[in-house]
Design an enzyme around this catalytic site. Structure first.
Site, PDB file in Angstrom:
ATOM      1  N   HIS A   1     -11.284  12.458   1.054  1.00 33.53           N
ATOM      2  CA  HIS A   1     -11.370  11.091   1.549  1.00 33.53           C
ATOM      3  C   HIS A   1     -11.363  10.967   3.058  1.00 33.53           C
ATOM      4  CE1 HIS A   1     -10.943   6.788   1.383  1.00 33.53           C
ATOM      5  NE2 HIS A   1      -9.758   6.793   1.932  1.00 33.53           N
TER       6      HIS A   1
ATOM      7  N   GLN B   1      -7.420  14.764   3.699  1.00 40.17           N
ATOM      8  CA  GLN B   1      -6.755  13.879   2.733  1.00 40.17           C
ATOM      9  C   GLN B   1      -7.563  13.759   1.440  1.00 40.17           C
ATOM     10  OE1 GLN B   1      -6.140   9.358   3.378  1.00 40.17           O
ATOM     11  NE2 GLN B   1      -4.115  10.279   3.210  1.00 40.17           N
TER      12      GLN B   1
ATOM     13  N   LEU C   1     -14.673   5.836  -4.427  1.00 37.31           N
ATOM     14  CA  LEU C   1     -13.316   5.330  -4.287  1.00 37.31           C
ATOM     15  C   LEU C   1     -13.019   4.111  -5.144  1.00 37.31           C
ATOM     16  CD1 LEU C   1     -10.663   5.551  -2.542  1.00 37.31           C
ATOM     17  CD2 LEU C   1     -11.605   3.672  -1.246  1.00 37.31           C
TER      18      LEU C   1
ATOM     19  N   ARG D   1      -2.339  10.704   6.274  1.00 41.14           N
ATOM     20  CA  ARG D   1      -2.495   9.327   6.745  1.00 41.14           C
ATOM     21  C   ARG D   1      -2.023   8.341   5.680  1.00 41.14           C
ATOM     22  NH1 ARG D   1      -6.431   5.318   5.926  1.00 41.14           N
ATOM     23  NH2 ARG D   1      -7.959   6.651   4.907  1.00 41.14           N
TER      24      ARG D   1
ATOM     25  N   PHE E   1       0.850  -1.187   0.000  1.00 39.70           N
ATOM     26  CA  PHE E   1       0.000   0.000   0.000  1.00 39.70           C
ATOM     27  C   PHE E   1       0.888   1.240   0.000  1.00 39.70           C
ATOM     28  CE2 PHE E   1      -4.512   1.047   0.740  1.00 39.70           C
ATOM     29  CZ  PHE E   1      -5.084  -0.135   0.323  1.00 39.70           C
TER      30      PHE E   1
ATOM     31  N   HIS F   1      -7.818  11.422  -1.778  1.00 38.54           N
ATOM     32  CA  HIS F   1      -7.389  10.127  -2.292  1.00 38.54           C
ATOM     33  C   HIS F   1      -7.159  10.285  -3.783  1.00 38.54           C
ATOM     34  CE1 HIS F   1      -7.299   5.897  -3.282  1.00 38.54           C
ATOM     35  NE2 HIS F   1      -7.358   5.584  -2.000  1.00 38.54           N
TER      36      HIS F   1
ATOM     37  N   ARG G   1      -0.497   9.194  -0.496  1.00 41.13           N
ATOM     38  CA  ARG G   1      -1.636   9.806  -1.197  1.00 41.13           C
ATOM     39  C   ARG G   1      -1.450  11.283  -1.504  1.00 41.13           C
ATOM     40  NH1 ARG G   1      -6.184   6.506   2.267  1.00 41.13           N
ATOM     41  NH2 ARG G   1      -5.770   4.586   1.144  1.00 41.13           N
TER      42      ARG G   1
ATOM     43  N   GLU H   1      -6.792   1.931  -3.179  1.00 39.98           N
ATOM     44  CA  GLU H   1      -5.355   1.883  -3.401  1.00 39.98           C
ATOM     45  C   GLU H   1      -4.889   0.427  -3.552  1.00 39.98           C
ATOM     46  OE1 GLU H   1      -3.584   4.832  -0.923  1.00 39.98           O
ATOM     47  OE2 GLU H   1      -1.822   3.591  -0.620  1.00 39.98           O
TER      48      GLU H   1
HETATM   49  C1  LIG Z   1     -14.658   4.549   0.582  1.00 39.84           C
HETATM   50  C2  LIG Z   1     -13.680   4.463   1.710  1.00 39.84           C
HETATM   51  C3  LIG Z   1     -12.729   3.456   1.733  1.00 39.84           C
HETATM   52  C4  LIG Z   1     -11.817   3.354   2.782  1.00 39.84           C
HETATM   53  N1  LIG Z   1     -10.891   2.342   2.764  1.00 39.84           N
HETATM   54  C5  LIG Z   1     -10.047   2.208   3.819  1.00 39.84           C
HETATM   55  C6  LIG Z   1      -9.137   1.105   3.876  1.00 39.84           C
HETATM   56  O1  LIG Z   1      -9.094   0.229   3.022  1.00 39.84           O
HETATM   57  N2  LIG Z   1      -8.299   1.031   4.939  1.00 39.84           N
HETATM   58  C7  LIG Z   1      -8.311   1.962   5.957  1.00 39.84           C
HETATM   59  O2  LIG Z   1      -7.534   1.837   6.898  1.00 39.84           O
HETATM   60  N3  LIG Z   1      -9.191   3.007   5.915  1.00 39.84           N
HETATM   61  C8  LIG Z   1     -10.059   3.131   4.890  1.00 39.84           C
HETATM   62  N4  LIG Z   1     -10.944   4.195   4.874  1.00 39.84           N
HETATM   63  C9  LIG Z   1     -11.067   5.062   6.057  1.00 39.84           C
HETATM   64  C10 LIG Z   1     -11.821   4.330   7.159  1.00 39.84           C
HETATM   65  O3  LIG Z   1     -12.807   3.513   6.585  1.00 39.84           O
HETATM   66  C11 LIG Z   1     -12.500   5.264   8.146  1.00 39.84           C
HETATM   67  O4  LIG Z   1     -11.625   6.263   8.560  1.00 39.84           O
HETATM   68  C12 LIG Z   1     -12.970   4.509   9.381  1.00 39.84           C
HETATM   69  O5  LIG Z   1     -13.708   3.367   8.997  1.00 39.84           O
HETATM   70  C13 LIG Z   1     -13.809   5.394  10.265  1.00 39.84           C
HETATM   71  O6  LIG Z   1     -14.389   4.617  11.280  1.00 39.84           O
HETATM   72  P1  LIG Z   1     -15.217   5.334  12.440  1.00 39.84           P
HETATM   73  O7  LIG Z   1     -15.679   4.235  13.340  1.00 39.84           O
HETATM   74  O8  LIG Z   1     -14.399   6.412  13.026  1.00 39.84           O
HETATM   75  O9  LIG Z   1     -16.438   6.045  11.716  1.00 39.84           O
HETATM   76  P2  LIG Z   1     -17.650   5.536  10.665  1.00 39.84           P
HETATM   77  O10 LIG Z   1     -17.403   4.160  10.271  1.00 39.84           O
HETATM   78  O11 LIG Z   1     -17.697   6.599   9.684  1.00 39.84           O
HETATM   79  O12 LIG Z   1     -18.882   5.555  11.629  1.00 39.84           O
HETATM   80  C14 LIG Z   1     -19.451   6.745  12.133  1.00 39.84           C
HETATM   81  C15 LIG Z   1     -20.652   6.390  12.972  1.00 39.84           C
HETATM   82  O13 LIG Z   1     -21.098   7.544  13.672  1.00 39.84           O
HETATM   83  C16 LIG Z   1     -22.491   7.640  13.602  1.00 39.84           C
HETATM   84  N5  LIG Z   1     -22.860   9.055  13.740  1.00 39.84           N
HETATM   85  C17 LIG Z   1     -22.313  10.129  13.125  1.00 39.84           C
HETATM   86  N6  LIG Z   1     -22.937  11.260  13.516  1.00 39.84           N
HETATM   87  C18 LIG Z   1     -23.889  10.884  14.404  1.00 39.84           C
HETATM   88  C19 LIG Z   1     -24.878  11.593  15.149  1.00 39.84           C
HETATM   89  N7  LIG Z   1     -25.020  12.918  15.056  1.00 39.84           N
HETATM   90  N8  LIG Z   1     -25.695  10.868  15.951  1.00 39.84           N
HETATM   91  C20 LIG Z   1     -25.602   9.515  16.041  1.00 39.84           C
HETATM   92  N9  LIG Z   1     -24.692   8.809  15.352  1.00 39.84           N
HETATM   93  C21 LIG Z   1     -23.844   9.485  14.550  1.00 39.84           C
HETATM   94  C22 LIG Z   1     -22.872   7.033  12.264  1.00 39.84           C
HETATM   95  O14 LIG Z   1     -24.192   6.579  12.283  1.00 39.84           O
HETATM   96  C23 LIG Z   1     -21.854   5.879  12.177  1.00 39.84           C
HETATM   97  O15 LIG Z   1     -22.371   4.738  12.823  1.00 39.84           O
HETATM   98  C24 LIG Z   1     -11.861   4.302   3.831  1.00 39.84           C
HETATM   99  C25 LIG Z   1     -12.810   5.312   3.815  1.00 39.84           C
HETATM  100  C26 LIG Z   1     -13.691   5.401   2.761  1.00 39.84           C
HETATM  101  C27 LIG Z   1     -14.670   6.547   2.769  1.00 39.84           C
END
Ligand SMILES: Cc1cc2nc3c(=O)[nH]c(=O)nc-3n(C[C@H](O)[C@H](O)[C@H](O)COP(=O)(O)OP(=O)(O)OC[C@H]3O[C@@H](n4cnc5c(N)ncnc54)[C@H](O)[C@@H]3O)c2cc1C
Length: 570
Positions: A343, A231, A243, A385, A118, A233, A277, A246
């Protein structure tokens, strides 16, 4: 305020990897619940494709030391090195824990976990499940939470934090399905609310990624750290932003311009398409700006034809599917048009290494409040990142947040929870419903996103940033004159979107102010008018506070343990 009341020991906001992993830690020993605005398995974590990093050394020799150094260098030396050391050292344990929870990771012929290269990583260390890694991890954690009887409040929208005298005592949330406010009192609150990519027009992020956690924190007087670092992407589907992982370049994909050249040989000859990135996004943008976009347009090609159909179907089937569905391109026989896309948010709610939220961004804690995952800033990613480090961060610091909350419940003498909590949530809803202006929130949002993408994107400079700043001021004015069309309580997405738009306007203003303020180029933040990194003046984290309508900056030093800043070359 007339609201339904609930009492829990620990309340988790967010059901992505960070929230679910935290919930799993607290559920066996306390009365815990998870609030989420979308159904848990629709959290953005489920969209992650390429993999999750750990120096297991399966596909080639590797070491924690190398993973730590790659991450520090990738962060352009803005990452806090003690936090990075924790992230990397505990990573293998996180992978094996997932494996034991039942995650079906891809394997090598000898049965060990497969690892792919990666960007920015000097060794192949992304553990993966085809290109559906996030989907599989999210569903597995959700399954584990159900096994532990975690109580879920799905489609509950958190509107504010209840913080009294520096102590967090719960949240106020709106029940989207049935309508009505709910007060959740809790001894500890953990935020895992994800990122804010929806501030941009071209973005990989889900519709729900409106940075609500940042808005909750800054309204409660907590500063936001390093918010200028957004960031981009390199490989979003052209015009859609969706997306293309990568993982494609990890498997060997090329990037080419209108002359058919693999242009990365000019910008990062040592790493080519596997440079970090920020470097690749700027290279693509430079090709486009200098007229070498395909057909003179603002895109280049991601070419995976040489991998062959079998490998594509085996390793990156989602990429094939997305290119076909959204652009009608069959990547087995044709190159795919791509462009940089917003991203990930490197900045966020400041926390220490135990995921405790810091009221002054430095050392004063908000008692009983924790944050992890993309909404938080520990800071392990600094200015940029590395791919696959964020699924790791969300899980690992989610687990740390859970452990801290358990310790807090055990050690702290807590006064009883408040009987009632004065809060302005009802007033805010009434205000939106009373609005009878002519402005449509969706139009304001579209203009904001377009303006952010143009003026506060891959390349930034003072003039463009000032234009976005002015635009945001006029959009804020227009936001005061919106029209509420739907005034029903039941599943009123009009209402939620209006609140979300208010949040996005608030932190978009912070991103732009942060970008204007930081007069240097570091990681993903590139100022054309200050193209050099400036360690003398800017080797520091920014903290931005909101005082009503004005923003105020403060700073804190970067924690450097092993690696003094060097020039960053690939
Ligand atoms: C398309 C894509 C591909 C990616 N691929 C990778 C990868 O291969 N490897 C990697 O390391 N990272 C990757 N990333 C980044 C990574 O996926 C995220 O940074 C990470 O999953 C975020 O996890 P999280 O638990 O912080 O938030 P999220 O998974 O975004 O969850 C947020 C949660 O908060 C809740 N929420 C938000 N606001 C409120 C509110 N006001 N009230 C109640 N609930 C709320 C939502 O309902 C949700 O359940 C990718 C990101 C994207 C967008």
């Amino acid at each position: 305020m007339k609201a339904t009341k609930h009492q829990y020991d620990v309340l988790v906001v967010g059901a992505g990897l960070a929230g679910l992993r935290a919930a799993l830690e607290v559920a066996p020993v306390s009365k815990a619940c998870v609030l989420t605005k979308v159904y848990p398995s629709r959290s953005h974590s489920g969209a992650a494709q390429g993999g999750i990093a750990a120096a297991l050394g399966n596909a080639s020799p590797d070491s924690l030391e190398e993973h730590i150094f790659d991450t520090v260098k990738g962060s352009d030396y803005l990452g806090d090195q003690d936090a990075i050391e924790i992230l990397i050292s505990e990573a293998p344990e996180i992978i094996y824990e997932y494996e034991h929870f039942g995650v079906p990771f891809d394997r090598m012929a000898d049965g060990r976990l497969a690892q792919r290269p990666f960007g920015g990583h000097s060794r192949p260390r992304a553990v993966y499940c085809m290109d559906y890694t996030g989907h599989v991890l999210l569903h597995t954690l959700y399954e584990q939470c159900i096994k532990q009887d975690v109580k879920f409040f799905s489609e509950f929208y958190t509107m504010s934090l209840i913080i009294r005298d520096g102590v967090c005592r719960g949240v106020v949330a709106w029940d989207t399905q049935k309508g009505g406010l709910h007060v959740f009192h809790a001894k500890a609150v953990i935020l895992g609310t994800g990122g804010y990519g929806r501030a941009y027009k071209i973005t990989t992020n889900a519709l729900a990624n409106t940075g609500d956690g940042l808005a909750l924190a800054s309204r409660a007087g907590i500063p936001i750290e390093d918010i200028e670092f957004v960031q981009f992407h390199p490989t979003g589907l052209y015009k859609q932003g969706i997306l293309l992982s990568e993982g494609a370049r990890g498997e060997g994909a090329y990037l080419t311009n209108n002359l058919g050249q693999r242009f990365m040989e000019k910008y990062a000859p040592g790493k080519m398409e596997l440079a970090p990135r920020d470097v690749i996004s700027r290279s693509i943008q430079t090709e486009v700006d200098e007229g070498r976009g395909i057909n003179g347009q603002d895109y280049v090609y991601l070419d995976i034809r040489h991998l062959g159909e079998q490998k594509i179907l085996e390793r990156i089937p989602q990429i094939k599917d997305l290119a076909q569905k959204y652009l009608g391109v069959d990547c087995v026989t044709a190159p795919v048009p791509i462009q940089p896309t917003a991203h990930y948010s490197m900045g966020g709610i400041p926390t220490n290494n135990d995921a405790e939220v810091l009221l002054d961004g430095k050392d004063k804690k908000v008692i009983g409040l924790y944050a992890a995952g993309e909404c938080a800033c520990v800071s392990v990613h600094g200015g940029n990142r590395l791919g696959t480090n964020s699924l790791l961060e969300a899980t690992l610091y989610g687990r740390r947040a859970g452990r801290s909350a358990v310790r807090f419940l055990r050690d702290e003498v807590l006064s009883s929870l408040p009987e009632d909590s004065p809060d302005d949530s009802q007033k805010r809803i009434d205000e939106i419903w009373s609005k009878n202006g002519s402005e449509m929130p969706a139009a304001i949002q579209r203009e904001l996103q377009a303006s952010m993408t143009t003026g506060c994107g891959v390349f930034r400079q003072e003039e463009g940033l000032r234009q976005v700043q002015e635009k945001i001021q006029t959009l804020k004015e227009r936001y005061r004159k919106i029209r509420a069309i739907d005034r029903n309580s039941i599943f009123n997405l009009d209402l939620i979107e209006a609140i979300e738009l208010g949040n996005v306007l608030g932190f978009a203003e912070m991103i732009v102010a942060g970008a204007l303020n930081r007069k240097e180029s570091r990681g993903a933040h590139f100022r054309k008018d200050f193209p050099k990194r400036d360690d003398v003046n800017w080797l520091k984290h920014t903290l931005v506070y909101r005082d009503g309508d004005t923003l105020r900056f403060d700073y804190k030093p970067v924690r450097i343990t092993r690696y003094q800043p060097q020039e960053r070359k690939y």
